[in-house]
Design an enzyme around this catalytic site. Sequence first.
Site, mmCIF file in Angstrom:
data_model
loop_
_atom_site.group_PDB
_atom_site.id
_atom_site.type_symbol
_atom_site.label_atom_id
_atom_site.label_comp_id
_atom_site.label_asym_id
_atom_site.label_seq_id
_atom_site.Cartn_x
_atom_site.Cartn_y
_atom_site.Cartn_z
ATOM 1 N N THR A 134 21.507 31.330 33.200
ATOM 2 C CA THR A 134 21.283 31.234 31.750
ATOM 3 C C THR A 134 22.028 30.005 31.236
ATOM 4 O O THR A 134 23.234 29.877 31.452
ATOM 5 C CB THR A 134 21.812 32.503 31.056
ATOM 6 O OG1 THR A 134 21.155 33.619 31.647
ATOM 7 C CG2 THR A 134 21.528 32.460 29.567
ATOM 8 N N LEU A 223 18.517 33.134 25.897
ATOM 9 C CA LEU A 223 19.652 33.359 24.988
ATOM 10 C C LEU A 223 19.236 34.282 23.847
ATOM 11 O O LEU A 223 19.972 35.181 23.444
ATOM 12 C CB LEU A 223 20.144 32.029 24.395
ATOM 13 C CG LEU A 223 20.785 31.023 25.343
ATOM 14 C CD1 LEU A 223 21.240 29.786 24.568
ATOM 15 C CD2 LEU A 223 21.976 31.648 26.064
ATOM 16 N N CYS A 278 26.920 39.051 30.254
ATOM 17 C CA CYS A 278 25.967 38.149 29.598
ATOM 18 C C CYS A 278 25.956 38.194 28.075
ATOM 19 O O CYS A 278 25.918 37.145 27.434
ATOM 20 C CB CYS A 278 24.560 38.442 30.110
ATOM 21 S SG CYS A 278 24.392 38.053 31.857
HETATM 22 N N1 LIG Z 1 24.340 39.436 35.818
HETATM 23 C C1 LIG Z 1 23.231 39.578 35.127
HETATM 24 O O1 LIG Z 1 22.833 40.697 34.798
HETATM 25 C C2 LIG Z 1 22.407 38.387 34.730
HETATM 26 C C3 LIG Z 1 21.100 38.608 34.260
HETATM 27 C C4 LIG Z 1 20.345 37.503 33.913
HETATM 28 C C5 LIG Z 1 20.884 36.239 34.009
HETATM 29 N N2 LIG Z 1 22.159 36.035 34.443
HETATM 30 C C6 LIG Z 1 22.652 34.673 34.561
HETATM 31 O O2 LIG Z 1 22.565 34.263 35.907
HETATM 32 C C7 LIG Z 1 23.659 33.420 36.267
HETATM 33 C C8 LIG Z 1 24.411 34.016 37.436
HETATM 34 O O3 LIG Z 1 24.938 35.272 37.042
HETATM 35 P P1 LIG Z 1 25.544 36.291 38.093
HETATM 36 O O4 LIG Z 1 25.879 37.547 37.346
HETATM 37 O O5 LIG Z 1 24.677 36.364 39.295
HETATM 38 O O6 LIG Z 1 26.910 35.511 38.463
HETATM 39 P P2 LIG Z 1 27.858 35.750 39.694
HETATM 40 O O7 LIG Z 1 29.191 35.263 39.274
HETATM 41 O O8 LIG Z 1 27.701 37.138 40.214
HETATM 42 O O9 LIG Z 1 27.261 34.786 40.836
HETATM 43 C C9 LIG Z 1 27.327 33.407 40.800
HETATM 44 C C10 LIG Z 1 27.634 32.914 42.213
HETATM 45 O O10 LIG Z 1 27.537 31.492 42.239
HETATM 46 C C11 LIG Z 1 28.471 31.010 43.184
HETATM 47 N N3 LIG Z 1 28.712 29.585 42.978
HETATM 48 C C12 LIG Z 1 29.333 28.966 41.940
HETATM 49 N N4 LIG Z 1 29.344 27.629 42.130
HETATM 50 C C13 LIG Z 1 28.698 27.391 43.294
HETATM 51 C C14 LIG Z 1 28.378 26.211 44.025
HETATM 52 N N5 LIG Z 1 28.719 25.007 43.574
HETATM 53 N N6 LIG Z 1 27.713 26.341 45.190
HETATM 54 C C15 LIG Z 1 27.359 27.567 45.656
HETATM 55 N N7 LIG Z 1 27.639 28.721 45.020
HETATM 56 C C16 LIG Z 1 28.296 28.629 43.844
HETATM 57 C C17 LIG Z 1 29.692 31.879 42.938
HETATM 58 O O11 LIG Z 1 30.561 31.857 44.056
HETATM 59 C C18 LIG Z 1 29.054 33.251 42.690
HETATM 60 O O12 LIG Z 1 28.983 34.027 43.881
HETATM 61 C C19 LIG Z 1 24.485 33.282 34.991
HETATM 62 O O13 LIG Z 1 24.086 32.113 34.325
HETATM 63 C C20 LIG Z 1 24.106 34.503 34.189
HETATM 64 O O14 LIG Z 1 24.233 34.266 32.818
HETATM 65 C C21 LIG Z 1 22.915 37.101 34.826
#
Ligand SMILES: NC(=O)c1ccc[n+]([C@@H]2O[C@H](COP(=O)([O-])OP(=O)(O)OC[C@H]3O[C@@H](n4cnc5c(N)ncnc54)[C@H](O)[C@@H]3O)[C@@H](O)[C@H]2O)c1
Length: 461
Positions: A134, A223, A278
């Site tokens: 996001t 968003l 989020c």
């Molecule tokens: N959690 C939800 O329910 C949800 C739902 C929709 C959207 N999102 C969006 O999706 C995105 C990810 O959310 P999430 O909950 O999966 O986050 P998360 O923190 O669980 O996972 C993100 C992962 O990215 C990895 N990472 C960071 N930098 C990196 C790099 N340079 N190279 C490789 N790996 C890297 C981290 O180590 C981590 O494991 C966010 O932008 C969030 O807003 C989340």
Amino acid sequence: MAHKKVDKRILCIGAGYVGGPTMAAIALHCPEYEVTVVDINAARIAAWQSDELPIYEPGLLDVVKKVRDKNLFFSTEIENNIKNADIIFVSVNTPTKTFGEGAGKAADLQYWEKTAREILRASEHDKIVVEKSTLPVRTAKAMDRILNDNNKGIHFEVLSNPEFLAEGTAVADLEHPDRVLIGSHESETGLAARKKLVDIFAHWIPRERIVTSNVWSAELSKLVANAFLAQRISSINSISALCEKTEANISEVAHAIGMDGRIGSKFLNASVGFGGSCFKKDILNLVYIAENYGLHEVAQYWESVIKINEYQERRFVQQMIKVMFNTVAGKKIALFGFAFKKDTGDTRESPAIFVAKKLIEEKGMVIVSDPKAIPNAKNDLLEFGENIVYEPDPYKAAQGAHAIAILTEWDMYKTLDYKRIYDSMETPAFIFDGRNILDHDRLFEIGFSVFRIGRPSLTHF
Ligand SMILES: NC(=O)c1ccc[n+]([C@@H]2O[C@H](COP(=O)([O-])OP(=O)(O)OC[C@H]3O[C@@H](n4cnc5c(N)ncnc54)[C@H](O)[C@@H]3O)[C@@H](O)[C@H]2O)c1
């Protein structure tokens, strides 16, 4: 490992709550694609390779097991996987900035930008780069600049494909999404890339549920979706406070208004407040963007959704202290649930963190119970060390306690033997139902004094 035909190699950077489940769904439904998920966090990757997945999500292990090491791979090898990939999803974390310009509101895009530069460094042929994280509206422009300002003769087409899954129901949400949204530039290359992504999702999602748009609409829609969802919770929670003053019953009000087709019945449960990684961060991001465009009224409007949420959390814990004779010092309080919602172990921004910290500040003795979230809770409350007890078994957690607070709506809490629990507690025994899920009349009959959201309390004194 023999690689599949060019165009069929998908990489996802970021193996979190989004990257893992979404790629498992694609691998399951698109057997001719080879899907690899990479992360810098080696422990997380190792967990994805085991039967103890790094996140708890009902049904996810079954899906992963069907495709893992067939066409779904988890790896820490980022550079080579970028080199080989044709389509790269980026689902790294985008938390709220904690420093510098925009601290406390703007999205921290450092992980995102670092990933873009890694993609550029390792690439040797044209690629489609998909924003799954996001992101603030117009991030694709920055991404375009970083990627396409290269002297390698490589073209990167940036698409936005925001993820709408909800934790706790991720597998079902991915299987039957309300819609999949794909935003692209409306250039020839943009539309061609858009088609490739549509083709992937069309393997299992009816075509009419795959919505396409320009890239800015797609970025902004994510968003806005979260802001609207959170707004519903804050709206009903604000009315719960009014119900408590007027003897109106929030459940009856929610039922009555929810039957109006224009309002709808979902997301109208009053509670101790919303959490999750989020809602707050995405609204803050929206607020920051509005402020940047000089739209101060718009910013204030959305910021109030967060303020009501903080008010609701505060109100809950203040009531606990007040009714327990204005002191919780030395009293044992069992928290039933620490995850921000049921069916997940995720505790990010969980109201339980706020409640636990406040009670500890007031010198209460806190026992945290949760079927899935104790490892994360320990991390959230690290600073309190030995002062907190963690006990997954709710019966043991409640033994000798003065009060129970229900902070997560886990189904198991509805069917506990509350007579047995009451008999093991100190009296007067209090129960604070922060999710309005229990049979309050029955609890009152047993002997509890019952406090709930948006309804009169049932007290024995
Ligand atoms: N959690 C939800 O329910 C949800 C739902 C929709 C959207 N999102 C969006 O999706 C995105 C990810 O959310 P999430 O909950 O999966 O986050 P998360 O923190 O669980 O996972 C993100 C992962 O990215 C990895 N990472 C960071 N930098 C990196 C790099 N340079 N190279 C490789 N790996 C890297 C981290 O180590 C981590 O494991 C966010 O932008 C969030 O807003 C989340």
